[in-house]
Design a protein around this motif. Structure first.
Motif, mmCIF file in Angstrom:
data_model
loop_
_atom_site.group_PDB
_atom_site.id
_atom_site.type_symbol
_atom_site.label_atom_id
_atom_site.label_comp_id
_atom_site.label_asym_id
_atom_site.label_seq_id
_atom_site.Cartn_x
_atom_site.Cartn_y
_atom_site.Cartn_z
ATOM 1 N N UNK A 4 0.928 -1.356 -0.063
ATOM 2 C CA UNK A 4 -0.150 -0.098 -0.056
ATOM 3 C C UNK A 4 0.912 1.193 -0.030
ATOM 4 N N UNK A 5 2.023 1.251 0.776
ATOM 5 C CA UNK A 5 2.812 2.548 0.777
ATOM 6 C C UNK A 5 4.232 1.847 0.824
ATOM 7 N N UNK A 6 4.950 2.498 -0.256
ATOM 8 C CA UNK A 6 6.225 2.097 -0.491
ATOM 9 C C UNK A 6 7.353 3.491 -0.337
ATOM 10 N N UNK A 7 8.240 3.688 0.443
ATOM 11 C CA UNK A 7 9.035 4.689 0.720
ATOM 12 C C UNK A 7 10.376 4.373 0.233
ATOM 13 N N UNK A 8 10.937 5.030 -0.482
ATOM 14 C CA UNK A 8 12.188 4.487 -1.175
ATOM 15 C C UNK A 8 13.500 5.550 -0.835
ATOM 16 N N UNK A 9 14.342 5.608 -0.045
ATOM 17 C CA UNK A 9 15.467 6.580 0.279
ATOM 18 C C UNK A 9 14.862 7.754 0.255
ATOM 19 N N UNK A 10 14.061 8.029 1.060
ATOM 20 C CA UNK A 10 13.480 9.250 1.498
ATOM 21 C C UNK A 10 14.410 10.272 2.309
ATOM 22 N N UNK A 37 8.190 -0.086 3.657
ATOM 23 C CA UNK A 37 6.833 -0.682 3.160
ATOM 24 C C UNK A 37 5.983 -0.918 4.291
ATOM 25 N N UNK A 38 4.611 -0.444 3.841
ATOM 26 C CA UNK A 38 3.634 -0.743 4.580
ATOM 27 C C UNK A 38 2.744 -1.756 3.652
ATOM 28 N N UNK A 39 2.249 -2.914 4.068
ATOM 29 C CA UNK A 39 1.269 -3.545 3.318
ATOM 30 C C UNK A 39 -0.303 -3.331 3.832
ATOM 31 N N UNK A 40 -1.288 -3.974 3.140
ATOM 32 C CA UNK A 40 -2.587 -3.472 3.342
ATOM 33 C C UNK A 40 -2.945 -4.280 4.687
ATOM 34 N N UNK A 41 -3.683 -3.753 5.575
ATOM 35 C CA UNK A 41 -4.058 -4.128 6.863
ATOM 36 C C UNK A 41 -2.935 -4.338 7.818
ATOM 37 N N UNK A 42 -1.973 -3.837 7.432
ATOM 38 C CA UNK A 42 -0.522 -4.183 8.385
ATOM 39 C C UNK A 42 -0.302 -3.009 9.293
ATOM 40 N N UNK A 43 0.254 -3.120 10.502
ATOM 41 C CA UNK A 43 0.851 -2.138 11.402
ATOM 42 C C UNK A 43 2.083 -2.231 11.496
ATOM 43 N N UNK A 44 2.928 -1.122 10.902
ATOM 44 C CA UNK A 44 4.410 -0.918 11.011
ATOM 45 C C UNK A 44 4.693 -0.173 12.033
ATOM 46 N N UNK A 69 14.459 14.417 -1.134
ATOM 47 C CA UNK A 69 14.733 13.587 -2.091
ATOM 48 C C UNK A 69 13.978 11.966 -1.869
ATOM 49 N N UNK A 70 14.146 11.074 -2.865
ATOM 50 C CA UNK A 70 13.506 9.944 -2.758
ATOM 51 C C UNK A 70 12.230 9.880 -3.430
ATOM 52 N N UNK A 71 11.441 8.771 -3.087
ATOM 53 C CA UNK A 71 10.261 8.464 -3.694
ATOM 54 C C UNK A 71 9.060 8.104 -2.489
ATOM 55 N N UNK A 72 8.019 8.545 -2.571
ATOM 56 C CA UNK A 72 6.837 8.031 -1.841
ATOM 57 C C UNK A 72 5.735 7.526 -2.964
ATOM 58 N N UNK A 73 5.277 6.208 -2.816
ATOM 59 C CA UNK A 73 4.578 5.477 -3.758
ATOM 60 C C UNK A 73 3.325 5.102 -2.817
ATOM 61 N N UNK A 74 2.144 5.492 -3.097
ATOM 62 C CA UNK A 74 1.012 5.307 -2.310
ATOM 63 C C UNK A 74 -0.162 4.457 -3.244
ATOM 64 N N UNK A 75 -0.657 3.398 -2.784
ATOM 65 C CA UNK A 75 -1.611 2.864 -3.694
ATOM 66 C C UNK A 75 -1.137 2.419 -5.029
ATOM 67 N N UNK A 76 0.013 2.358 -5.434
ATOM 68 C CA UNK A 76 0.581 2.257 -6.868
ATOM 69 C C UNK A 76 0.819 3.343 -7.361
ATOM 70 N N UNK A 77 0.824 4.841 -6.722
ATOM 71 C CA UNK A 77 1.005 6.292 -7.798
ATOM 72 C C UNK A 77 1.798 6.918 -6.726
ATOM 73 N N UNK A 78 2.971 7.566 -7.477
ATOM 74 C CA UNK A 78 4.062 8.184 -6.960
ATOM 75 C C UNK A 78 3.629 9.704 -6.537
ATOM 76 N N UNK A 79 3.698 9.843 -5.161
ATOM 77 C CA UNK A 79 3.027 11.215 -4.847
ATOM 78 C C UNK A 79 4.089 12.049 -4.443
#
Length: 324
Positions: A4-10, A37-44, A69-79
């Motif tokens: 659901x959420x992917x944070x890359x080298x933020x 990363x955070x998956x659907x229904x997960x608590x990190x 710098x870095x990337x934030x991808x939420x629900x498949x979209x780079x925001x």
């Protein structure tokens, strides 16, 4: 399966200004290369000392702060660089619960106004429908419908946090960043709020990024835990694995700091020494080894200290002074 959420080298570096013209003379590296990363229904769970960058990271993820710098991808979209207008529809699906409910709720608005505002901003429903939704939200978080016409200052700290939670779930989000949601509450109230969050997660399929100071609260809530120090992730593992087999010296020190409920029980503690280095001028190599004056700290200078997977799902920043 896509996360659901992917944070890359933020990274998020704040300029430090000085001189007559207030030019940027340095930068405060509040978040310095975080990936998770955070998956659907997960608590990190995200833990660490005050000032390590946890809240800044959370605010960056929901784009209350713009990353350097870095990337934030939420629900498949780079925001990462989305404009305010482009983010507005995404706001429905990513919300935040703040640490101090007294500061995060407008004291001049009634509870009804506070809970209706998300629907108004997103242009959902008519006046009658919004009033009905407010009543349903109050019921979900365990408050009476009479609370709608009262002001935040008329409630206790735990009740105000329930109002904050109601506002966060109003638009049925997919991800909620919980920024130390119980640290400002009495101990007797903390468990009630934590259980409410767990019930809402079960009923609504929510994902949480749960930020906290101590590992004791995080253990109750999290599926996986990330340990953060001076803007970087030191260790990331499933909660059970992290508590049973911590590998990084900083994680071990945090676990040693958890109070033991039995006053007669004694145990050997590895107490933290020194002060946290400045994020404006961080040391070379391993920042924690530098703080502890570890004899092998100099060996880490010049090393590429990245997270390495030492077991399935168990990542650690390997360096000669903190990982055996």
């Amino acid at each position: 399966m896509m996360s659901l959420l992917s944070v890359q080298n933020l990274k998020l570096h704040f300029p430090v200004r000085g001189g007559v013209l207030l030019r940027a003379v340095a930068s405060c590296k509040a978040v310095d290369g975080v990936s998770l990363e955070v998956d659907k229904g997960e608590t990190l769970g995200l833990v660490g000392e005050s000032g390590c960058g946890k809240t800044t990271l959370g605010k960056s993820i929901v784009r209350l702060l713009d990353p350097t710098d870095g990337r934030i991808v939420f629900d498949g979209e780079d925001i990462t660089h989305s404009s305010v207008r482009a983010l507005r529809p995404k706001r429905r699906h990513m919300q935040m619960i703040f640490q101090d409910p007294a500061e995060s709720l407008n004291p001049r608005h009634t509870v009804r106004d506070i809970l209706e505002e998300p629907f108004i901003v997103q242009k959902l429903g008519n006046k009658q429908e919004r009033r009905q939704w407010v009543m349903e939200l109050l019921d979900k978080v365990g408050l009476s419908t009479s609370a709608a016409d009262r002001f935040p200052f008329e409630f206790s700290g735990g009740q105000r946090q329930r109002i904050g939670i109601a506002r966060a779930i109003a638009l049925k989000p997919k991800l909620i960043v919980c920024d130390e949601p119980v640290s400002a509450l009495d101990v007797s109230v903390q468990s009630q709020v934590l259980n409410l969050l767990l019930d809402l997660q079960r009923d609504m399929g929510l994902s949480y990024l749960f930020i906290a100071h101590g590992l004791s609260v995080v253990k109750h809530m999290s599926d996986r835990v990330a340990v953060m120090y001076l803007g970087r992730i030191m260790e990331l593992a499933p909660a059970e694995v992290l508590y049973r087999d911590p590998r990084h010296a900083y994680t071990k020190a945090l676990l040693d700091a958890i109070p033991v409920p039995d006053p007669a029980k004694r145990r050997k503690r590895e107490l933290l020494q020194g002060d946290v280095p400045s994020p404006i001028n961080p040391p070379e190599g391993c920042a924690f080894g530098f703080r502890m004056k570890h004899p092998r700290w100099k060996d880490s200078v010049g090393m590429d200290l990245k997270l390495e997977e030492i077991a399935p799902g168990h990542w650690v920043q390997k360096c000669p002074c903190c990982v055996a």
